[in-house]
Design a protein around this motif. Structure first.
Motif, PDB file in Angstrom:
ATOM      1  N   THR A 139       0.758  -1.108   0.048  1.00 21.50           N
ATOM      2  CA  THR A 139      -0.098   0.072  -0.204  1.00 21.50           C
ATOM      3  C   THR A 139       0.916   1.328  -0.035  1.00 21.50           C
ATOM      4  N   CYS A 160      -1.244  10.615  -9.345  1.00 23.49           N
ATOM      5  CA  CYS A 160      -2.633  10.831  -9.100  1.00 23.49           C
ATOM      6  C   CYS A 160      -3.164  12.190  -8.598  1.00 23.49           C
ATOM      7  N   THR A 204      -2.562   6.163  -0.489  1.00 22.54           N
ATOM      8  CA  THR A 204      -3.668   4.968  -0.751  1.00 22.54           C
ATOM      9  C   THR A 204      -4.755   4.960   0.341  1.00 22.54           C
ATOM     10  N   PRO A 205      -5.845   4.641  -0.166  1.00 23.22           N
ATOM     11  CA  PRO A 205      -6.490   4.887  -1.499  1.00 23.22           C
ATOM     12  C   PRO A 205      -6.678   6.347  -2.057  1.00 23.22           C
ATOM     13  N   THR A 206      -5.915   6.732  -3.143  1.00 20.21           N
ATOM     14  CA  THR A 206      -5.959   8.036  -3.476  1.00 20.21           C
ATOM     15  C   THR A 206      -7.152   8.512  -4.087  1.00 20.21           C
ATOM     16  N   TYR A 240      -6.825   8.114 -10.121  1.00 20.89           N
ATOM     17  CA  TYR A 240      -5.671   7.586 -10.591  1.00 20.89           C
ATOM     18  C   TYR A 240      -5.391   8.190 -12.271  1.00 20.89           C
ATOM     19  N   HIS A 259      -9.346   4.508  -7.974  1.00 21.80           N
ATOM     20  CA  HIS A 259      -8.513   4.984  -6.720  1.00 21.80           C
ATOM     21  C   HIS A 259      -7.328   4.050  -6.852  1.00 21.80           C
ATOM     22  N   LEU A 260      -6.143   4.624  -6.720  1.00 19.81           N
ATOM     23  CA  LEU A 260      -4.832   3.634  -6.732  1.00 19.81           C
ATOM     24  C   LEU A 260      -4.919   3.152  -5.067  1.00 19.81           C
ATOM     25  N   LEU A 261      -4.801   2.004  -5.112  1.00 22.87           N
ATOM     26  CA  LEU A 261      -4.919   1.051  -4.139  1.00 22.87           C
ATOM     27  C   LEU A 261      -3.320   0.739  -3.481  1.00 22.87           C
ATOM     28  N   GLY A 262      -2.749   0.434  -4.613  1.00 19.66           N
ATOM     29  CA  GLY A 262      -1.139  -0.024  -4.221  1.00 19.66           C
ATOM     30  C   GLY A 262      -0.549  -0.380  -5.435  1.00 19.66           C
TER      31      GLY A 262
END
Length: 431
Positions: free
Chosen positions: A295, A329, A335-337, A340, A398-401
């Motif tokens: 993450t 992002c 994260t979560p951002t 993305y 959303h960017l999670l990792g």
């Protein structure tokens, strides 16, 4: 043999080993001892030498022709079979130094002491034996340091080995300072291998002597059984601190091996900001992109410059695989951002003017992974697109990792890959 009359074991640690032609073979990592029941002096069987590839091999003491302050010289070729300790053998640096013992010198009152070093001397032929023990009065206390027994605090003595009781008997609370000093220059993976090969009690003693950050790095390289064993030996507050210092994906993998109530106890003791990513990771299947990811990828906003991005990937604590891509992002940049936007590859960063924004050179064509993608899918994507790191994005953008190739290798290699040993046909003879 005139130059080989007395050798302190601790001074051998790290010395270079050379063959008769002057070519460097490796360096000394430990000394192998045996404690025969029929004699008072422990026998020196040989040296553990680290050779190319971080392999530890055994060199019989009868093949050592010279030991001095700067080097060790051996005769002939070194057998490259990996060293594996036998039940009847004791490692001087790993198991004897820092051990608490009883000393009874002639005409004096017995006292407790801690082994600081041991002296070995040649006997008949090329055989060697331990003759003296360098001790410090007092034994390690639970809080570290020495507990005073008698005389001046920390007084040292060089005593005959026959006057020492308990030299080969493992006792709880033994320190590990000397052993860890000899591995100061080692990578976490190499130190983890050394710790793994120790007895369970000694493994815990050595591991728990590390500071939290170093222990976290080493834990990430140990088999799951060793991780659980060491974590169980820590008080619950320190266990939570070590989990916080570990990479989130590794910490989540370790937590997933624990009972649910133990998981929750540790998560409750962690800082909320550190526990939240672990809770999210624990909701995914172990062999999905969500379960594999970390993450904490590198994240920047689109307005960040190339120079800022390069400074970020150059940071020493950034894993090499994660440093190959920068995820771009909208804020927030954790994260979560927010939304993305794409990634920037490190090679592209190196080709662009330092003042340009990263948002102007995005790779938008590479589709990110979905958290539910299987291990097989993740592996194929990395292989098809020649990537070592891929972002993981949810259905809302959303960017999670990010999943890196080392995370994938950990799951596609056999479960016991960390414990595998290369088998050679040659036999090592020692006894």
């Amino acid at each position: 043999m005139a130059t080989m009359t007395r050798v302190f074991v601790a001074r051998l640690a790290g010395l270079s080993v050379f063959d008769p032609l002057g070519d460097r073979v490796g360096r000394v990592r430990d000394v192998v001892l045996a404690f025969p029941a029929t004699r008072r002096r422990p026998r020196v069987l040989g040296l553990v030498v680290e050779v190319a590839g971080r392999r530890r091999v055994f060199v019989p003491i009868t093949r050592v022709t010279n030991m001095d302050a700067g080097q060790v010289v051996t005769t002939g070729l070194v057998n490259m079979r990996r060293f594996e300790q036998r039940p009847t053998e004791t490692l001087a640096l790993a198991e004897v130094l820092d051990r608490g013992v009883q000393v009874q010198e002639a005409g004096q009152e017995a006292y407790e002491a801690t082994v600081e070093d041991i002296l070995m001397e040649p006997e008949r032929g090329r055989e060697w034996a331990v003759t003296k023990v360098y001790v410090r009065k007092g034994v390690p206390s639970q809080g570290g340091g020495l507990r005073r027994i008698t005389g001046r605090r920390g007084e040292t003595r060089l005593v005959d080995v026959a006057d020492v009781t308990g030299l080969h008997l493992s006792a709880s609370g033994q320190g590990a300072a000397r052993l860890l000093e000899s591995y100061d220059d080692s990578r976490p993976a190499d130190l983890a291998e050394v710790i793994h090969e120790l007895t369970p009690q000694r493994r815990v003693e050595v591991a728990t002597s590390l500071d939290d950050d170093k222990l976290a790095d080493v834990m990430e390289e140990l088999p799951a059984d060793d991780q659980i064993e060491i974590l169980a030996s820590l008080d619950v507050e320190r266990a939570a601190d070590v989990l916080e210092a570990m990479e989130p994906d590794d910490a989540a993998d370790l937590l997933s091996e624990l009972p649910q109530d133990r998981q929750e106890e540790l998560l409750q003791l962690m800082e909320p900001g550190e526990a939240a990513p672990l809770r999210r990771l624990l909701t995914y299947d172990d062999e999905s992109a969500g379960g594999l990811m970390t993450t904490e990828p590198i994240i920047l906003g689109p307005e960040a410059t190339i120079a800022e991005a390069l400074a970020t990937v150059r940071q020493e604590d950034v894993a090499p695989a994660l440093a190959t891509v920068v995820c771009v992002c909208r804020p927030p940049l954790e994260t979560p951002t927010g939304r993305y936007l794409g990634i920037v590859h490190i090679q592209r960063l190196l080709r662009e003017p330092p003042h340009s924004p990263v948002g102007s050179i995005l790779d938008k064509e590479l589709e990110p992974l979905d958290p539910e993608d299987t291990l097989g899918t993740v592996t194929r994507v990395l292989a098809n697109y020649n990537q070592v790191c891929m972002p993981v994005v949810d259905a809302d953008g959303h960017l999670l990792g990010a999943v890196s190739v080392d995370d994938v290798l950990d799951h596609i290699l056999p479960e016991d890959w960390r414990e595998e040993r290369h088998e050679e046909s040659d036999e090592v003879i020692r006894g």
